[in-house]
Design a protein around this motif. Structure first.
Motif, PDB file in Angstrom:
ATOM      1  N   PRO A 133       0.519  -1.405  -0.295  1.00  0.00           N
ATOM      2  CA  PRO A 133      -0.662   0.265  -0.113  1.00  0.00           C
ATOM      3  C   PRO A 133       0.791   1.128  -0.153  1.00  0.00           C
ATOM      4  O   PRO A 133       0.141   1.814  -0.590  1.00  0.00           O
ATOM      5  CB  PRO A 133      -0.875   0.183   1.287  1.00  0.00           C
ATOM      6  N   THR A 134       2.344   0.902   0.432  1.00  0.00           N
ATOM      7  CA  THR A 134       2.872   2.191   0.770  1.00  0.00           C
ATOM      8  C   THR A 134       3.392   2.783  -0.296  1.00  0.00           C
ATOM      9  O   THR A 134       3.978   4.027  -0.591  1.00  0.00           O
ATOM     10  CB  THR A 134       4.181   2.110   1.418  1.00  0.00           C
ATOM     11  N   THR A 146       0.775   6.779  -3.278  1.00  0.00           N
ATOM     12  CA  THR A 146       0.510   7.502  -2.541  1.00  0.00           C
ATOM     13  C   THR A 146      -0.706   9.074  -3.144  1.00  0.00           C
ATOM     14  O   THR A 146      -0.512   9.444  -2.125  1.00  0.00           O
ATOM     15  CB  THR A 146       2.531   8.720  -2.692  1.00  0.00           C
ATOM     16  N   ALA A 147      -0.839   8.653  -4.331  1.00  0.00           N
ATOM     17  CA  ALA A 147      -1.278   9.940  -4.507  1.00  0.00           C
ATOM     18  C   ALA A 147      -2.728   9.741  -3.824  1.00  0.00           C
ATOM     19  O   ALA A 147      -3.242  11.289  -3.948  1.00  0.00           O
ATOM     20  CB  ALA A 147      -2.242   9.478  -6.261  1.00  0.00           C
ATOM     21  N   SER A 148      -3.268   8.972  -2.913  1.00  0.00           N
ATOM     22  CA  SER A 148      -4.653   9.322  -1.868  1.00  0.00           C
ATOM     23  C   SER A 148      -4.440   9.437  -1.064  1.00  0.00           C
ATOM     24  O   SER A 148      -4.570   9.650  -0.142  1.00  0.00           O
ATOM     25  CB  SER A 148      -5.130   7.781  -2.318  1.00  0.00           C
ATOM     26  N   GLU A 149      -2.653  10.277  -1.117  1.00  0.00           N
ATOM     27  CA  GLU A 149      -2.783  10.715   0.994  1.00  0.00           C
ATOM     28  C   GLU A 149      -3.368  12.022   1.346  1.00  0.00           C
ATOM     29  O   GLU A 149      -3.162  12.361   0.713  1.00  0.00           O
ATOM     30  CB  GLU A 149      -0.839  11.081   0.789  1.00  0.00           C
ATOM     31  N   GLY A 150      -4.432  11.737   2.501  1.00  0.00           N
ATOM     32  CA  GLY A 150      -4.402  12.290   3.050  1.00  0.00           C
ATOM     33  C   GLY A 150      -6.518  12.484   2.673  1.00  0.00           C
ATOM     34  O   GLY A 150      -7.179  13.587   3.285  1.00  0.00           O
TER      35      GLY A 150
END
Lengths: 336, 274, 125
Positions: C113-114, C117-121
């Motif tokens: 999953p790491t 990153t686009a979905s961070e936040g």
């Protein structure tokens, strides 16, 4: 894929002896990185041999070590002490089995190790050739002999050979109670009647020096140490561990109200350790040669148990074979 | 009841605890005597199992026999502790400072250790008997006895299974093992009957719902043992029952020797702590 | 208990028991004894966990292997369930194949999953 077992004898395969350069480099890299060698990894032949020798000696020591304490099970002076002692001696059988099991992963069978022990060609710790004439010996063995063993064994939990290290983790966990119960026996005796106190002191007098010698000869005379340390089988030298043990004993003896029979024992401010007296290595070597009080007795006992059990083991094998044949016959019938 | 609670209760006794007999007509000394019988059986057998340590036919079996010995020793301590709580004595005073005439164990328990077949043969008989006994005793109106029995019945179920499997292996193993286990069964069989003899004391307690009537256990015992002997290709002996007397101060000749060894150190230092 | 564990007290040499290196061998009969087979033991430490390899032991049959495993590996209530399997029946991968077997998984970073990153936040992702 191969069908050889992960724990049984590895197939004779040059790759398993780290004689090929690549395999050897890989072994060295794992050791250098403080990793663990696992049973079917390539390893130098000498590494394998050293481990089999050490693990089987260690296992043999546990098994022979059942005798000096087993000597008091039927005479333990209270039912609680009897239960504790039985459980402790049972643990020793268990620890011997964990270690034989670990050693078998290197392709040496239990039967081979047993035969070598009974034939007198394999060693066990010399300490078990001393007798246990009094109940206080149960205390002294727990406090001093198990105490020394624990100091020896804790670093082995990080030994480079995985199965050995894992067996040691289990053993150390279980064995921490052994030293405490020995201490408790001595403390009770020390605070008991005058005769009991004297019994405790006498036992400590007899076991102190032999327990210090359990760490083996001084570093200067130790033949295997350097290589074993390079292979990270051994993590500390004989003298380092002995010093650690002596430093531990002094305050514990005070708590027991007993003295350690060592005129050379004094705090050395400069070293930050206790100095201790010369050990009688001539006696150590004599016991190693078979001149201890119980060398012959211990092996005879073990041989007799093995011989007396032969018909039982044969019966179980025969019964298992008959049952297996019946199962096969049943399967054939149902298949037809 | 947990083991701890049992031990605690045994230590406290009815004077301070919430035990025990529903009827004040029951004599505490009867209960103490009954607990001694069961406790002495367990203690003497535990002592015999202790003699095996480091002598077993295989290391794995050494560990197994010691486990069984420890179970029996635990039962002995709970039962002697309870008997002592009713009569003002400790488990160790009862174990170490009574003579053979004061022990109450059946003669079967006192037989020497013998070879592995003798040990397995006795374990089979005793475990089958104790299993029937403790299963019923766990319903006893005496809460302490019931608690001890509830714990013990699980332990002796394991002993019975261990003995059953080994009886099969020895009986249907080799000619040598068959011969030895048959000899062992033949030798101990005269002593089996004593386990199932009742007396006035036991009947009084049984009537009050406290003890188990031993004579009622023989049928269920046979129903367990007979099929095992048959499957093991062994013959059930047809021999006269020995007179016994272990429950009434007429001990086995073997008991004095066993106690001489067991008690020697404790008696050298009377009153000492260990 | 063990004295020789550190590799110290026991040194190479002749036997410690007075017999000079095993000329007599009273532990063996004329016909070599057939040893009980080796079994691997797996213990479930508590409900909800899977069985874990505990070690091995010798037993003549499966029933004995379970009983021995119980007595040897669960003396301190370490388990609620036991598996045993004959060591000879266990199939293992070879260390020689480990590169071929395991290295290819090393660079598949998009399996973690790491990697994303686009979905961070963003809540719930």
């Amino acid at each position: 894929m191969e069908s050889t077992t992960p724990t049984g004898a590895p197939a004779v395969d040059p790759a398993h002896d780290a004689s090929s350069d690549a395999a050897s480099a890989e072994f060295d890299a794992v050791i250098a990185a403080d990793g663990r060698i696992e049973p079917r990894d390539a390893m130098p032949d000498a590494y394998r041999k050293t481990l089999v020798r050490q693990m089987s000696q260690h296992a043999n020591s546990e098994i022979i070590g059942m005798q000096p304490e087993g000597n008091w099970i039927t005479r333990a002076p209270s039912l609680m002490r009897k239960a504790i002692l039985m459980a402790k001696v049972q643990d020793e059988a268990g620890h011997g089995l964990y270690l034989y099991s670990a050693a078998e992963t290197l392709g040496t069978s239990r039967a081979e190790m047993t035969d070598a022990l009974l034939a007198g060609t394999a060693r066990y710790s010399s300490i078990f050739n001393y007798p246990t004439p009094t109940w206080a010996d149960m205390g002294a063995i727990g406090w001093l002999v198990d105490g020394a063993a624990i100091v020896n064994q804790v670093p082995l939990c990080r030994c480079s050979y995985g199965p050995y290290a894992r067996a040691m983790v289990r053993i150390c966990k279980e064995e921490s109670f052994h030293q405490r119960q020995g201490f408790e026996i001595l403390l009770t005796l020390s605070r008991g009647t005058a005769a009991q106190h004297e019994m405790a002191q006498d036992a400590v007098n007899r076991w102190y020096a032999p327990s210090l010698m359990m760490f083996g000869p001084p570093d200067a005379d130790s033949s295997h140490s350097a290589q074993s340390m390079a292979w990270k089988i051994k993590r500390f030298s004989n003298d380092e561990l002995r010093q650690r043990f002596v430093d531990m004993l002094v305050p514990q003896a005070e708590a027991l109200g007993l003295t350690l029979p060592d005129e050379g024992l004094r705090w050395n401010e400069q070293r930050g350790h206790y100095d201790y007296g010369e050990l009688d290595w001539a006696e150590f070597k004599a016991v190693l040669r078979g001149e201890g009080q119980c060398n012959a007795q211990r092996l005879t006992h073990r041989r007799r148990a093995h011989e007396d059990g032969a018909w039982v083991r044969a019966a179980a094998s025969a019964y298992a074979a008959k049952q297996a044949a019946k199962d096969d016959a049943r399967q054939e019938v149902s298949a037809a | 009841m947990t083991e701890q609670a049992v031990t605690q209760q045994a230590a406290n006794g009815p004077a301070t605890g919430t035990t025990s007999s529903p009827s004040s007509a029951v004599d505490r000394r009867d209960i103490a005597e009954y607990a001694l019988r069961l406790g002495d059986d367990a203690l003497v057998l535990a002592q015999r199992m202790g003699e095996w340590v480091s002598h077993a036919p295989e290391l794995e079996e050494d560990v197994a026999l010691t486990n069984i010995g420890l179970d029996l020793l635990g039962q002995a301590r709970a039962l002697l502790g309870y008997a002592g709580s009713l009569t003002g004595r400790t488990e160790d005073e009862l174990a170490y400072f009574r003579s053979d005439l004061e022990f109450r164990c059946a003669h079967l328990m006192c037989l020497p250790r013998g070879d592995f077949a003798a040990t397995i043969g006795r374990m089979l008989v005793v475990a089958a008997y104790q299993w029937e006994l403790y299963e019923r005793l766990s319903e006893s109106a005496d809460e302490t006895l019931a608690g001890i029995a509830k714990k013990a019945v699980k332990e002796v179920a394991y002993h019975l299974e261990h003995a059953r499997m080994w009886t099969l292996r020895l009986g249907d193993g080799t000619d040598e093992s068959h011969r030895r286990i048959q000899v062992a069964i033949d030798d101990l069989w005269p002593l089996v009957d004593e386990l199932f003899r009742t007396d006035d004391l036991e009947q009084r307690l049984a009537t009050a719902g406290i003890a188990v009537d031993s004579s009622a256990l023989r049928g269920p015992f046979d129903a367990v043992i007979d099929p095992i002997l048959a499957e093991a290709t062994l013959t059930r002996p047809d021999v006269p029952a020995a007179a016994g007397g272990g429950r009434h101060g007429r001990p086995s000749e073997h008991l004095g020797h066993l106690l001489a060894e067991m008690q020697v150190l404790a008696r050298q230092f009377p009153g000492a702590s260990w | 208990m063990s004295g020789s564990a550190g590799g110290g007290a026991a040194v190479d040499g002749t036997a410690g028991a007075g017999s000079a290196g095993g000329s007599a061998d009273p532990g063996r009969s004329a016909v070599p004894e057939k040893a009980w087979p080796l079994w691997e033991v797996f213990i479930r430490p508590s409900r909800g966990l899977s069985h874990t390899h505990a070690g091995s032991l010798h037993a003549a049959d499966a029933t004995m292997a379970i009983a021995n495993a119980r007595d040897l590996y669960t003396r301190r209530a370490e388990g609620v369930s036991i598996w045993v399997v004959r060591s000879a029946d266990l199939v293992a991968s070879s260390p020689d194949e480990k590169d071929a077997l395991f290295d290819p998984a090393g660079d598949k970073i998009y399996r973690y999953p790491t990697f994303f990153t686009a979905s961070e936040g963003v809540p719930g992702l």
